[in-house]
Design an enzyme around this catalytic site. Structure first.
Site, PDB file in Angstrom:
ATOM      1  N   GLU A  28       0.825  -1.205   0.000  1.00  0.00           N
ATOM      2  CA  GLU A  28       0.000   0.000   0.000  1.00  0.00           C
ATOM      3  C   GLU A  28       0.861   1.258   0.000  1.00  0.00           C
ATOM      4  O   GLU A  28       0.530   2.246  -0.665  1.00  0.00           O
ATOM      5  CB  GLU A  28      -0.964  -0.009   1.189  1.00  0.00           C
ATOM      6  CG  GLU A  28      -2.076  -1.027   1.066  1.00  0.00           C
ATOM      7  CD  GLU A  28      -2.961  -0.787  -0.144  1.00  0.00           C
ATOM      8  OE1 GLU A  28      -3.036   0.360  -0.623  1.00  0.00           O
ATOM      9  OE2 GLU A  28      -3.582  -1.753  -0.626  1.00  0.00           O
ATOM     10  N   TYR A 111      -6.764   6.309   4.213  1.00  0.00           N
ATOM     11  CA  TYR A 111      -6.848   5.280   3.189  1.00  0.00           C
ATOM     12  C   TYR A 111      -6.030   4.043   3.573  1.00  0.00           C
ATOM     13  O   TYR A 111      -6.522   2.911   3.496  1.00  0.00           O
ATOM     14  CB  TYR A 111      -6.358   5.803   1.832  1.00  0.00           C
ATOM     15  CG  TYR A 111      -6.062   4.670   0.899  1.00  0.00           C
ATOM     16  CD1 TYR A 111      -7.092   3.974   0.284  1.00  0.00           C
ATOM     17  CD2 TYR A 111      -4.749   4.207   0.717  1.00  0.00           C
ATOM     18  CE1 TYR A 111      -6.840   2.869  -0.506  1.00  0.00           C
ATOM     19  CE2 TYR A 111      -4.490   3.111  -0.076  1.00  0.00           C
ATOM     20  CZ  TYR A 111      -5.534   2.442  -0.686  1.00  0.00           C
ATOM     21  OH  TYR A 111      -5.282   1.338  -1.455  1.00  0.00           O
ATOM     22  N   ASP A 129      -9.456   4.713  -2.764  1.00  0.00           N
ATOM     23  CA  ASP A 129      -8.304   5.223  -3.495  1.00  0.00           C
ATOM     24  C   ASP A 129      -8.808   5.877  -4.787  1.00  0.00           C
ATOM     25  O   ASP A 129     -10.011   5.971  -5.040  1.00  0.00           O
ATOM     26  CB  ASP A 129      -7.278   4.121  -3.769  1.00  0.00           C
ATOM     27  CG  ASP A 129      -7.647   3.239  -4.960  1.00  0.00           C
ATOM     28  OD1 ASP A 129      -8.840   3.158  -5.306  1.00  0.00           O
ATOM     29  OD2 ASP A 129      -6.726   2.638  -5.547  1.00  0.00           O
ATOM     30  N   CYS A 184     -12.338   0.535 -15.776  1.00  0.00           N
ATOM     31  CA  CYS A 184     -12.883   1.898 -15.688  1.00  0.00           C
ATOM     32  C   CYS A 184     -11.733   2.865 -15.368  1.00  0.00           C
ATOM     33  O   CYS A 184     -11.697   3.505 -14.319  1.00  0.00           O
ATOM     34  CB  CYS A 184     -13.961   1.950 -14.606  1.00  0.00           C
ATOM     35  SG  CYS A 184     -14.984   3.437 -14.658  1.00  0.00           S
ATOM     36  N   CYS A 191     -16.402  -0.174 -21.402  1.00  0.00           N
ATOM     37  CA  CYS A 191     -17.721  -0.555 -20.885  1.00  0.00           C
ATOM     38  C   CYS A 191     -18.121  -1.959 -21.310  1.00  0.00           C
ATOM     39  O   CYS A 191     -18.907  -2.622 -20.622  1.00  0.00           O
ATOM     40  CB  CYS A 191     -18.774   0.455 -21.333  1.00  0.00           C
ATOM     41  SG  CYS A 191     -18.476   2.135 -20.719  1.00  0.00           S
ATOM     42  N   CYS A 194     -17.155  -4.259 -18.576  1.00  0.00           N
ATOM     43  CA  CYS A 194     -17.540  -3.857 -17.218  1.00  0.00           C
ATOM     44  C   CYS A 194     -18.753  -4.650 -16.732  1.00  0.00           C
ATOM     45  O   CYS A 194     -19.789  -4.687 -17.411  1.00  0.00           O
ATOM     46  CB  CYS A 194     -17.847  -2.364 -17.177  1.00  0.00           C
ATOM     47  SG  CYS A 194     -18.345  -1.779 -15.539  1.00  0.00           S
TER      48      CYS A 194
END
Length: 282
Positions: A28, A111, A129, A184, A191, A194
């Protein structure tokens, strides 16, 4: 979305059970503003050298900066080193599972605490994020890009979208992040791939163009960031203190070079010594 993630999730080392909470935390820190492809080799080297927080805490902070290599934003290395020291001192060397204790560690913000609690310990937290915020902005709010900084409305929406049970919520957090990273994306949405395209508010509205301030990519060439990187590269390459002349040779413009070096010293990334010598913090 979780079904899509089960089929399409990348096999990344910090997602494997053997990574543990420390591996998740290291990833992270490294993944903030740095792509996965650049993080992977450094992550592997880091965990091989420092498999536990106490291993890193026992070394000088300068070694963390050296091992950070060219990931960029090297203050993250100092913060990760500071977090490792706190974990060793306060928590017996184990990354805490409690969200409040994670948030109390140096260098850990909202976060990162949520991400470690969710991804390492399977807890129910809103993990926001850049990728997740973009997915939520398009799918739920109906806008192309989220605001520049995270807003209270985004946090409220993220909490509302969380599944009720911990395990599903943790999986959802990872799935929404992966969707933003692979499908995305900021550069272009796909799309057709998705899993929630049929429900996406932005797509159903005809994909209205972004109405906020123009989005500009970050430049690097010729900036103080580039100079700082060149100066640090010289210091990383040497186990001995480096003379001023060696630093002067990597950038032609003296005023900018001096400003960059002063900034590195002020940030604790470079330590000046007597006789015009410099080294990574010892």
């Amino acid at each position: 979305m979780i079904a899509w993630f089960d089929e399409h999730a990348r096999d990344l080392p910090w997602r494997r059970p053997e990574a543990g909470a420390w591996g998740v935390m290291v990833s992270e820190f490294m993944l903030q503003q740095t792509p996965v492809s650049r993080v992977l080799p450094v992550y592997e080297q880091w965990l091989a050298r420092w498999p536990r927080p106490a291993d890193l805490a026992a070394e000088p902070s300068g070694e963390a900066v050296r091992a950070w290599g060219r990931l960029g934003y090297p203050r993250r290395a100092l913060r990760l080193h500071g977090a490792a020291q706190a974990i060793a001192e306060r928590h017996g060397g184990d990354v805490p599972s409690d969200h409040a204790q994670l948030l109390a560690l140096p260098g850990i913000g909202e976060y990162t605490a949520a991400a470690v609690a969710s991804f390492a310990y399977g807890q129910r937290h809103a993990v926001l994020d850049t990728n997740v915020r973009r997915v939520f902005a398009r799918a739920s709010t109906g806008i192309q890009y989220p605001p520049t900084a995270t807003t209270a409305a985004e946090r409220k929406l993220a909490r509302a979208l969380l599944p009720d049970d911990d395990a599903t919520a943790a999986r959802w957090a990872a799935a929404s992040m992966e969707l933003g990273a692979l499908v995305c994306t900021a550069r272009g949405e796909d799309c057709g791939r998705c899993p929630i395209a049929a429900q996406c508010a932005w797509r159903l509205a005809g994909k209205p163009a972004h109405q906020g301030a123009a989005r500009r990519g970050q430049t690097y060439a010729g900036t103080d960031r580039q100079v700082r990187g060149k100066l640090l590269a010289v210091l990383r390459a040497s186990r001995e203190p480096v003379p001023q002349s060696a630093l002067d040779s990597v950038w032609h413009e003296p005023v900018q070079r001096a400003r960059a070096l002063d900034g590195l010293v002020a940030d604790g990334l470079v330590e000046p010594l007597d006789g015009g010598l410099y080294r990574l913090p010892g």
